[in-house]
Design an enzyme around this catalytic site. Structure first.
Site, short mmCIF file in Angstrom:
data_model
loop_
_atom_site.label_atom_id
_atom_site.label_comp_id
_atom_site.label_asym_id
_atom_site.label_seq_id
_atom_site.Cartn_x
_atom_site.Cartn_y
_atom_site.Cartn_z
N TYR A 127 0.84 -1.21 0.00
CA TYR A 127 0.00 0.00 0.00
C TYR A 127 0.87 1.25 0.00
O TYR A 127 0.66 2.18 -0.80
CB TYR A 127 -0.92 0.01 1.21
CG TYR A 127 -1.59 1.34 1.44
CD1 TYR A 127 -2.58 1.79 0.58
CD2 TYR A 127 -1.22 2.15 2.51
CE1 TYR A 127 -3.19 3.03 0.78
CE2 TYR A 127 -1.83 3.38 2.71
CZ TYR A 127 -2.81 3.82 1.84
OH TYR A 127 -3.40 5.04 2.05
N GLY A 128 1.86 1.31 0.90
CA GLY A 128 2.76 2.46 0.93
C GLY A 128 3.51 2.63 -0.39
O GLY A 128 3.70 3.75 -0.86
#
Length: 289
Positions: A148-149
């Site tokens: 996600y990051g």
């Protein structure tokens, strides 16, 4: 010496809000309308029953014709995307790529074609990974520790490429937003639900992981100001709370409010979950206040 606050752009009167059914977007829409601006809302699903605002356009950024909508506004606040660290591992990454990268690229193309004055894009503190001590500034290297990051870091690089072609774009790195109408999978919601007889709160690790929790109305004000002002293009801004609070502290606060301990399900530490996030908001304060 503090930076000079960025000047307001009187040409920004109509603002498109994507991901408009989300709880941050609902607060942003309220803030736009409080200021007398026109909020045009878009999401690929209608809001839940408790949503504060309806959605003007129900469509998917990935495959819809965006130009008629984007060409009718002065600025875009792009909040659409797939959140969640744990859901981004394994096959879940496909959805993050689709909704966080492909959707943003199509929106940038449309904004470039239709000469939109400004594009504000939601990023995340997850681009930094874990911060051991001190406050993190925007010039810190991006070292995400989750897919996600990584998708958010890639989104920032993507909009930077469009900035090089003339698009005025501002990435906002949100730090752990909380407040009314938050998603049911978020920690504070789950703690209160556990006290009220719902499932036990899943405590991952020792509970000492800490976050710069940020109230949603503060996020909304900063986001709208970023859309209204003439900011240096492609310069990211941290949008975060001043206090770093641990999960253990939150559990104690919920106990103090309700008079009951939060039932816990103890689980191993989650992969990709930073031990600490802490926002230095000097740049945002200088430019937006």
């Amino acid at each position: 010496m503090p930076a000079v606050p960025a000047a307001a752009d009187p040409g920004v009167q109509r603002v498109l809000v994507t991901g408009a059914s989300g709880f941050i977007a609902q607060a942003v829409t309220s803030e736009l309308r409080r200021l007398g601006l026109v909020a045009v809302t878009l999401d690929r699903r209608p809001p839940a029953d408790h949503g504060r605002h309806s959605v003007d356009h129900v469509l998917d950024l990935v495959d819809a014709d965006l130009d008629p909508i984007v060409g009718d506004v002065d600025a875009v606040i792009h909040l659409a995307g797939t959140p969640g660290v744990q859901s981004s591992w394994a096959d879940g990454f496909d959805l993050h790529v689709r909704n966080n990268l492909v959707a943003t690229q199509r929106l940038c193309e449309s904004a470039l074609r239709t000469n939109v004055r400004r594009l504000v894009v939601a990023s995340s503190s997850s681009v930094y990974g874990s911060v051991d001590d001190g406050l993190v500034r925007e010039d810190r290297a991006l070292t995400p520790v989750s897919p996600y990051g990584a998708s958010k870091a890639a989104t920032e690089h993507l909009v930077g490429a469009y900035a090089a072609r003339g698009l005025s774009v501002t990435p906002l790195r949100y730090f752990t937003v909380y407040g009314p109408w938050q998603r049911s999978d978020m920690a504070i919601h789950r703690m209160f639900r556990a006290v009220l007889g719902g499932p036990a709160f899943p405590l991952r690790g020792d509970g000492h992981q800490a976050r710069s929790f940020t109230f949603v109305d503060d996020v909304a004000r900063a986001t709208v100001e970023a859309a209204r002002r003439r900011l240096p293009s492609a310069q990211p801004l941290n949008i975060g709370g001043h206090d770093v609070v641990s999960v253990r502290h939150l559990l104690d606060a919920v106990r103090d409010i309700t008079g009951a301990r939060v039932p816990l399900e103890r689980l191993p530490a989650a992969p990709g979950d930073p031990a600490r996030t802490a926002a230095d908001v000097t740049r945002a304060a200088d430019l937006l206040e």
